[in-house]
Design an enzyme around this catalytic site. Sequence first.
Site, PDB file in Angstrom:
ATOM      1  N   GLY A 292     -68.448 -22.991 -22.048  1.00 32.55           N
ATOM      2  CA  GLY A 292     -68.788 -24.410 -21.981  1.00 32.55           C
ATOM      3  C   GLY A 292     -68.853 -24.935 -20.550  1.00 32.55           C
ATOM      4  O   GLY A 292     -69.387 -24.283 -19.654  1.00 32.55           O
ATOM      5  N   VAL A 293     -68.283 -26.111 -20.355  1.00 35.72           N
ATOM      6  CA  VAL A 293     -68.275 -26.769 -19.046  1.00 35.72           C
ATOM      7  C   VAL A 293     -67.621 -25.855 -18.000  1.00 35.72           C
ATOM      8  O   VAL A 293     -68.109 -25.708 -16.877  1.00 35.72           O
ATOM      9  CB  VAL A 293     -67.467 -28.086 -19.127  1.00 35.72           C
ATOM     10  CG1 VAL A 293     -67.332 -28.722 -17.759  1.00 35.72           C
ATOM     11  CG2 VAL A 293     -68.119 -29.060 -20.088  1.00 35.72           C
ATOM     12  N   ASP A 294     -66.520 -25.260 -18.379  1.00 34.79           N
ATOM     13  CA  ASP A 294     -65.737 -24.401 -17.487  1.00 34.79           C
ATOM     14  C   ASP A 294     -66.613 -23.263 -16.941  1.00 34.79           C
ATOM     15  O   ASP A 294     -66.666 -23.021 -15.721  1.00 34.79           O
ATOM     16  CB  ASP A 294     -64.574 -23.833 -18.314  1.00 34.79           C
ATOM     17  CG  ASP A 294     -63.420 -23.359 -17.460  1.00 34.79           C
ATOM     18  OD1 ASP A 294     -63.455 -23.552 -16.237  1.00 34.79           O
ATOM     19  OD2 ASP A 294     -62.476 -22.781 -18.047  1.00 34.79           O
TER      20      ASP A 294
ATOM     21  N   ILE B 146     -73.008 -31.619 -16.092  1.00 35.95           N
ATOM     22  CA  ILE B 146     -72.001 -32.133 -15.158  1.00 35.95           C
ATOM     23  C   ILE B 146     -72.038 -31.394 -13.815  1.00 35.95           C
ATOM     24  O   ILE B 146     -71.703 -31.981 -12.781  1.00 35.95           O
ATOM     25  CB  ILE B 146     -70.595 -32.113 -15.798  1.00 35.95           C
ATOM     26  CG1 ILE B 146     -69.666 -33.065 -15.051  1.00 35.95           C
ATOM     27  CG2 ILE B 146     -70.022 -30.695 -15.853  1.00 35.95           C
ATOM     28  CD1 ILE B 146     -68.454 -33.484 -15.830  1.00 35.95           C
TER      29      ILE B 146
ATOM     30  N   ASN C  39     -59.144 -24.330 -19.398  1.00 36.79           N
ATOM     31  CA  ASN C  39     -58.041 -23.884 -20.256  1.00 36.79           C
ATOM     32  C   ASN C  39     -56.843 -23.612 -19.364  1.00 36.79           C
ATOM     33  O   ASN C  39     -56.970 -23.593 -18.135  1.00 36.79           O
ATOM     34  CB  ASN C  39     -58.442 -22.670 -21.104  1.00 36.79           C
ATOM     35  CG  ASN C  39     -58.867 -21.508 -20.249  1.00 36.79           C
ATOM     36  OD1 ASN C  39     -58.105 -21.043 -19.395  1.00 36.79           O
ATOM     37  ND2 ASN C  39     -60.090 -21.038 -20.434  1.00 36.79           N
TER      38      ASN C  39
ATOM     39  N   TYR D 280     -63.066 -26.557 -28.274  1.00 39.07           N
ATOM     40  CA  TYR D 280     -61.760 -26.970 -28.802  1.00 39.07           C
ATOM     41  C   TYR D 280     -61.855 -27.828 -30.065  1.00 39.07           C
ATOM     42  O   TYR D 280     -60.833 -28.231 -30.623  1.00 39.07           O
ATOM     43  CB  TYR D 280     -60.928 -27.653 -27.718  1.00 39.07           C
ATOM     44  CG  TYR D 280     -60.285 -26.680 -26.734  1.00 39.07           C
ATOM     45  CD1 TYR D 280     -60.492 -25.306 -26.831  1.00 39.07           C
ATOM     46  CD2 TYR D 280     -59.451 -27.127 -25.705  1.00 39.07           C
ATOM     47  CE1 TYR D 280     -59.915 -24.410 -25.940  1.00 39.07           C
ATOM     48  CE2 TYR D 280     -58.859 -26.231 -24.810  1.00 39.07           C
ATOM     49  CZ  TYR D 280     -59.104 -24.878 -24.932  1.00 39.07           C
ATOM     50  OH  TYR D 280     -58.512 -24.011 -24.051  1.00 39.07           O
TER      51      TYR D 280
ATOM     52  N   GLY E  37     -65.945 -29.587 -27.488  1.00 44.90           N
ATOM     53  CA  GLY E  37     -66.797 -28.411 -27.626  1.00 44.90           C
ATOM     54  C   GLY E  37     -66.050 -27.306 -28.345  1.00 44.90           C
ATOM     55  O   GLY E  37     -65.737 -27.413 -29.534  1.00 44.90           O
TER      56      GLY E  37
HETATM   57  P1  ADP Z   1     -63.487 -27.810 -24.668  1.00 38.95           P
HETATM   58  O1  ADP Z   1     -63.077 -26.364 -24.589  1.00 38.95           O
HETATM   59  O2  ADP Z   1     -62.509 -28.751 -23.994  1.00 38.95           O
HETATM   60  O3  ADP Z   1     -63.871 -28.230 -26.047  1.00 38.95           O
HETATM   61  P2  ADP Z   1     -66.287 -27.385 -23.841  1.00 38.95           P
HETATM   62  O4  ADP Z   1     -66.715 -27.073 -22.455  1.00 38.95           O
HETATM   63  O5  ADP Z   1     -66.418 -26.322 -24.854  1.00 38.95           O
HETATM   64  O6  ADP Z   1     -64.769 -27.929 -23.704  1.00 38.95           O
HETATM   65  O7  ADP Z   1     -67.093 -28.642 -24.372  1.00 38.95           O
HETATM   66  C1  ADP Z   1     -66.844 -29.979 -24.027  1.00 38.95           C
HETATM   67  C2  ADP Z   1     -68.138 -30.783 -24.140  1.00 38.95           C
HETATM   68  O8  ADP Z   1     -68.936 -30.523 -22.983  1.00 38.95           O
HETATM   69  C3  ADP Z   1     -69.032 -30.395 -25.320  1.00 38.95           C
HETATM   70  O9  ADP Z   1     -69.572 -31.600 -25.853  1.00 38.95           O
HETATM   71  C4  ADP Z   1     -70.125 -29.539 -24.688  1.00 38.95           C
HETATM   72  O10 ADP Z   1     -71.354 -29.618 -25.387  1.00 38.95           O
HETATM   73  C5  ADP Z   1     -70.260 -30.196 -23.337  1.00 38.95           C
HETATM   74  N1  ADP Z   1     -70.846 -29.350 -22.271  1.00 38.95           N
HETATM   75  C6  ADP Z   1     -71.038 -28.014 -22.224  1.00 38.95           C
HETATM   76  N2  ADP Z   1     -71.588 -27.650 -21.052  1.00 38.95           N
HETATM   77  C7  ADP Z   1     -71.735 -28.793 -20.313  1.00 38.95           C
HETATM   78  C8  ADP Z   1     -72.232 -29.107 -19.006  1.00 38.95           C
HETATM   79  N3  ADP Z   1     -72.704 -28.157 -18.195  1.00 38.95           N
HETATM   80  N4  ADP Z   1     -72.218 -30.409 -18.603  1.00 38.95           N
HETATM   81  C9  ADP Z   1     -71.739 -31.383 -19.405  1.00 38.95           C
HETATM   82  N5  ADP Z   1     -71.255 -31.164 -20.630  1.00 38.95           N
HETATM   83  C10 ADP Z   1     -71.251 -29.880 -21.092  1.00 38.95           C
END
Ligand code: ADP
Length: 171
Positions: free
Chosen positions: A32-34, A11, A24, A126, A124
């Site tokens: 993860g994404v954050d 993303i 969060n 969560y 992910g």
């Molecule tokens: P949450 O804490 O809301 O579960 P996460 O970031 O741990 O959020 O994960 C949400 C989803 O995003 C998971 O399916 C994870 O594999 C995916 N993810 C992790 N990194 C990226 C990224 N850089 N771009 C897109 N999706 C990602």
Amino acid sequence: MTRITLVRGDITEQHADAIVNAANSSLMGGGGVDGAIHRRGGPEILAECRALRAAKLGRGLATGAAVATTAGRLPARWVIHTVGPVYSRAEDRSALLASCYRESLRVADDLGASTVAFPAVSAGIYGWPMDDAARIAVETVHGTPSAVTEARFVLFEARAYIAFEAAVAAL
Ligand code: ADP
């Protein structure tokens, strides 16, 4: 009418008006994404999150709510931070997960963002089961009126892409 598209990828690399962060409630970064957004976007995003906390979110961002910052060095213009619910088998938190998508679209409308990239919020760290997370995401975006022309789900893993494809096919 918002067009739903699916891509596999990261993303942080998306060229869209806004990308959504699975944040969060502290808004102070995480995994993860954050983690990826703050790492690639640079310190400007965290500085804006700090300012938001100080100005109006003293107790953090509530689960299901969304708020925007600029996007630092990322190709997108804005980051919309939303806080997904932690999955619970004992309690149905689906309404909170749906709220993440609805509120993110509302914030996108406020910003004037036409293209918005979403991750699979809560699926992910969560712990939300992917098929259910995909269904809630797709149904909520499909059912929420907004001026956003493209809602792009950006799926990191093959199993996420397959789940979202099935959810779109079931609309
Ligand atoms: P949450 O804490 O809301 O579960 P996460 O970031 O741990 O959020 O994960 C949400 C989803 O995003 C998971 O399916 C994870 O594999 C995916 N993810 C992790 N990194 C990226 C990224 N850089 N771009 C897109 N999706 C990602």
